[in-house]
Write an enzyme that holds these catalytic residues in place. Structure first.
Site, PDB file in Angstrom:
ATOM      1  N   ASN A  79      31.797  72.537  38.738  1.00  0.00           N
ATOM      2  CA  ASN A  79      30.532  71.858  39.001  1.00  0.00           C
ATOM      3  C   ASN A  79      30.827  70.396  39.388  1.00  0.00           C
ATOM      4  O   ASN A  79      31.418  69.652  38.610  1.00  0.00           O
ATOM      5  CB  ASN A  79      29.654  71.937  37.740  1.00  0.00           C
ATOM      6  CG  ASN A  79      28.325  71.249  37.929  1.00  0.00           C
ATOM      7  OD1 ASN A  79      28.275  70.141  38.440  1.00  0.00           O
ATOM      8  ND2 ASN A  79      27.248  71.885  37.522  1.00  0.00           N
ATOM      9  N   HIS A  88      28.827  65.497  38.903  1.00  0.00           N
ATOM     10  CA  HIS A  88      29.092  64.138  38.399  1.00  0.00           C
ATOM     11  C   HIS A  88      29.960  63.296  39.325  1.00  0.00           C
ATOM     12  O   HIS A  88      30.069  62.089  39.131  1.00  0.00           O
ATOM     13  CB  HIS A  88      29.614  64.203  36.965  1.00  0.00           C
ATOM     14  CG  HIS A  88      28.546  64.737  36.058  1.00  0.00           C
ATOM     15  ND1 HIS A  88      27.282  64.169  36.018  1.00  0.00           N
ATOM     16  CD2 HIS A  88      28.507  65.807  35.238  1.00  0.00           C
ATOM     17  CE1 HIS A  88      26.533  64.871  35.181  1.00  0.00           C
ATOM     18  NE2 HIS A  88      27.242  65.871  34.695  1.00  0.00           N
ATOM     19  N   HIS A 117      24.034  71.268  41.336  1.00  0.00           N
ATOM     20  CA  HIS A 117      22.641  71.341  40.883  1.00  0.00           C
ATOM     21  C   HIS A 117      21.820  70.332  41.678  1.00  0.00           C
ATOM     22  O   HIS A 117      21.996  69.125  41.517  1.00  0.00           O
ATOM     23  CB  HIS A 117      22.612  71.005  39.376  1.00  0.00           C
ATOM     24  CG  HIS A 117      21.262  71.140  38.742  1.00  0.00           C
ATOM     25  ND1 HIS A 117      21.070  70.991  37.387  1.00  0.00           N
ATOM     26  CD2 HIS A 117      20.026  71.400  39.264  1.00  0.00           C
ATOM     27  CE1 HIS A 117      19.786  71.163  37.096  1.00  0.00           C
ATOM     28  NE2 HIS A 117      19.138  71.398  38.218  1.00  0.00           N
ATOM     29  N   ARG A 141      18.778  68.619  41.724  1.00  0.00           N
ATOM     30  CA  ARG A 141      17.662  68.354  40.799  1.00  0.00           C
ATOM     31  C   ARG A 141      16.444  67.860  41.547  1.00  0.00           C
ATOM     32  O   ARG A 141      16.561  67.213  42.588  1.00  0.00           O
ATOM     33  CB  ARG A 141      18.083  67.297  39.770  1.00  0.00           C
ATOM     34  CG  ARG A 141      18.931  67.871  38.654  1.00  0.00           C
ATOM     35  CD  ARG A 141      19.171  66.810  37.591  1.00  0.00           C
ATOM     36  NE  ARG A 141      19.665  67.412  36.388  1.00  0.00           N
ATOM     37  CZ  ARG A 141      18.900  67.802  35.364  1.00  0.00           C
ATOM     38  NH1 ARG A 141      17.613  67.596  35.384  1.00  0.00           N
ATOM     39  NH2 ARG A 141      19.438  68.364  34.305  1.00  0.00           N
ATOM     40  N   ARG A 198      18.888  63.064  41.199  1.00  0.00           N
ATOM     41  CA  ARG A 198      19.647  62.010  40.509  1.00  0.00           C
ATOM     42  C   ARG A 198      21.127  62.026  40.873  1.00  0.00           C
ATOM     43  O   ARG A 198      21.796  61.032  40.748  1.00  0.00           O
ATOM     44  CB  ARG A 198      19.469  62.112  38.999  1.00  0.00           C
ATOM     45  CG  ARG A 198      20.107  63.321  38.379  1.00  0.00           C
ATOM     46  CD  ARG A 198      20.053  63.271  36.864  1.00  0.00           C
ATOM     47  NE  ARG A 198      18.722  63.462  36.348  1.00  0.00           N
ATOM     48  CZ  ARG A 198      18.474  63.863  35.096  1.00  0.00           C
ATOM     49  NH1 ARG A 198      19.464  64.073  34.264  1.00  0.00           N
ATOM     50  NH2 ARG A 198      17.246  64.052  34.669  1.00  0.00           N
ATOM     51  N   GLU A 257      22.552  75.657  41.934  1.00  0.00           N
ATOM     52  CA  GLU A 257      21.790  75.634  40.682  1.00  0.00           C
ATOM     53  C   GLU A 257      20.502  74.862  40.914  1.00  0.00           C
ATOM     54  O   GLU A 257      20.533  73.765  41.484  1.00  0.00           O
ATOM     55  CB  GLU A 257      22.668  74.955  39.629  1.00  0.00           C
ATOM     56  CG  GLU A 257      22.053  74.846  38.262  1.00  0.00           C
ATOM     57  CD  GLU A 257      22.981  74.122  37.274  1.00  0.00           C
ATOM     58  OE1 GLU A 257      24.223  74.148  37.467  1.00  0.00           O
ATOM     59  OE2 GLU A 257      22.453  73.528  36.333  1.00  0.00           O
ATOM     60  N   THR A 293      21.072  69.776  31.501  1.00  0.00           N
ATOM     61  CA  THR A 293      20.266  70.963  31.210  1.00  0.00           C
ATOM     62  C   THR A 293      20.402  71.292  29.723  1.00  0.00           C
ATOM     63  O   THR A 293      21.490  71.639  29.268  1.00  0.00           O
ATOM     64  CB  THR A 293      20.745  72.151  32.073  1.00  0.00           C
ATOM     65  OG1 THR A 293      20.921  71.693  33.406  1.00  0.00           O
ATOM     66  CG2 THR A 293      19.747  73.281  32.055  1.00  0.00           C
ATOM     67  N   GLU A 310      24.057  83.483  33.093  1.00  0.00           N
ATOM     68  CA  GLU A 310      25.035  82.512  32.601  1.00  0.00           C
ATOM     69  C   GLU A 310      24.588  82.160  31.192  1.00  0.00           C
ATOM     70  O   GLU A 310      23.504  81.589  30.993  1.00  0.00           O
ATOM     71  CB  GLU A 310      25.065  81.272  33.492  1.00  0.00           C
ATOM     72  CG  GLU A 310      26.082  80.253  32.960  1.00  0.00           C
ATOM     73  CD  GLU A 310      26.319  79.096  33.914  1.00  0.00           C
ATOM     74  OE1 GLU A 310      26.509  79.333  35.122  1.00  0.00           O
ATOM     75  OE2 GLU A 310      26.300  77.957  33.437  1.00  0.00           O
ATOM     76  N   HIS A 313      28.495  75.258  30.094  1.00  0.00           N
ATOM     77  CA  HIS A 313      27.863  74.077  29.503  1.00  0.00           C
ATOM     78  C   HIS A 313      28.662  73.585  28.309  1.00  0.00           C
ATOM     79  O   HIS A 313      28.835  74.311  27.336  1.00  0.00           O
ATOM     80  CB  HIS A 313      26.412  74.307  29.080  1.00  0.00           C
ATOM     81  CG  HIS A 313      25.600  73.068  29.309  1.00  0.00           C
ATOM     82  ND1 HIS A 313      25.671  71.974  28.483  1.00  0.00           N
ATOM     83  CD2 HIS A 313      24.766  72.727  30.315  1.00  0.00           C
ATOM     84  CE1 HIS A 313      24.890  71.036  28.971  1.00  0.00           C
ATOM     85  NE2 HIS A 313      24.341  71.454  30.083  1.00  0.00           N
TER      86      HIS A 313
END
Ligand code: PXP
Length: 241
Positions: free
Chosen positions: A7, A10, A43, A45, A49, A70, A101, A151, A191
């Protein structure tokens, strides 16, 4: 052996801190694939962000492994996902206030909406995964909604204090994994997984995919720091034109 989904959100978080062009999550995705990533996850969003719409489009053009998009189960996001056409869409709950999340999707409560979303995505040729807490009722509801995979949220496992608490959480997580497979769903998890806690989850025999972000991006910063400083130091201290 499970696939490793990386992922890259970040990387975009760091870019958005300056609203500039670097570091580019698309470039990070290419390097992640060179490192052996079996899937790239991002993801988009609703508040944008970190990942931006442009990232989703360029990732679709450049990623050569499985691409997991995602997103929240909203009309806006489903329209974008269908336009981008990733390999998989991973539906998650979303709240503006959360840092990440926080919980799984309440498929039991939103069965009809989620079923309609799954149908739309299937018609577009996109496989659908639902991010759920490791609970029997949610897994059964995901199956009833027509999902291809779930998931399972590993947050409780990751946050559990060391034994005996972690062993208990792991045992109940393993039961949720068995229930997932009994429903004919592909088993994914993610996660809060880190270099210190991932092994027990990776060793679950039915596990097909792990999605990991924060820990990998954190480590990338640390293992890359010395080289990055060496390169800057050379530019600062070399007197040749
Ligand atoms: N899976 C889902 C559904 C997520 O929302 C996230 C966080 O973006 C991850 C996996 C990756 O979690 P982490 O960044 O803690 O590895």
């Amino acid at each position: 052996m499970p696939r490793l989904g990386v992922n890259i959100d970040h990387v975009a978080t760091v870019r958005q801190a300056r609203r500039t062009f670097e570091p580019d999550p698309v470039w990070a995705a290419a390097l992640a694939q060179l490192g052996g990533a079996d899937a790239i996850t991002f993801h988009l969003r609703e508040d944008r962000r970190h990942i931006q719409d442009r990232d989703a489009r360029v990732l679709k053009e450049t990623v050569t492994v499985k691409l997991n998009f995602e997103c929240a189960c909203t009309k806006e996001m489903l329209d974008i996902a269908i336009d981008v056409k990733p390999t998989d869409v991973l539906l998650v709950p979303e709240s503006r206030q959360e840092i990440t999340t926080e919980g799984g999707l309440n498929v039991v409560a939103k069965q009809n909406d989620i079923r309609r979303a799954v149908d739309r995505l299937h018609q577009a040729g996109i496989s659908v995964s639902l991010f759920v807490d490791p609970e029997v009722a949610q897994i059964a509801a995901a199956h009833a909604a027509g999902a291809d995979s779930v998931e399972l949220h590993t947050g409780s496992y990751a946050l559990a204090k060391l034994n005996p608490e972690r062993a208990e959480v792991l045992q109940s997580f393993r039961r949720a994994c068995e229930v997932t497979v009994q429903h004919g769903l592909q088993l994914h998890a993610g996660h809060g997984l880190t270099y210190a806690n991932v092994r027990a989850i990776a060793l679950i025999p039915e596990m097909r995919e792990l999605n990991i972000g924060h820990s990998i991006v954190s480590r990338a910063i640390m293992v890359g720091m010395s080289q990055a400083v060496r390169e800057m130091k050379a530019l600062v201290t070399t007197h040749e034109e």
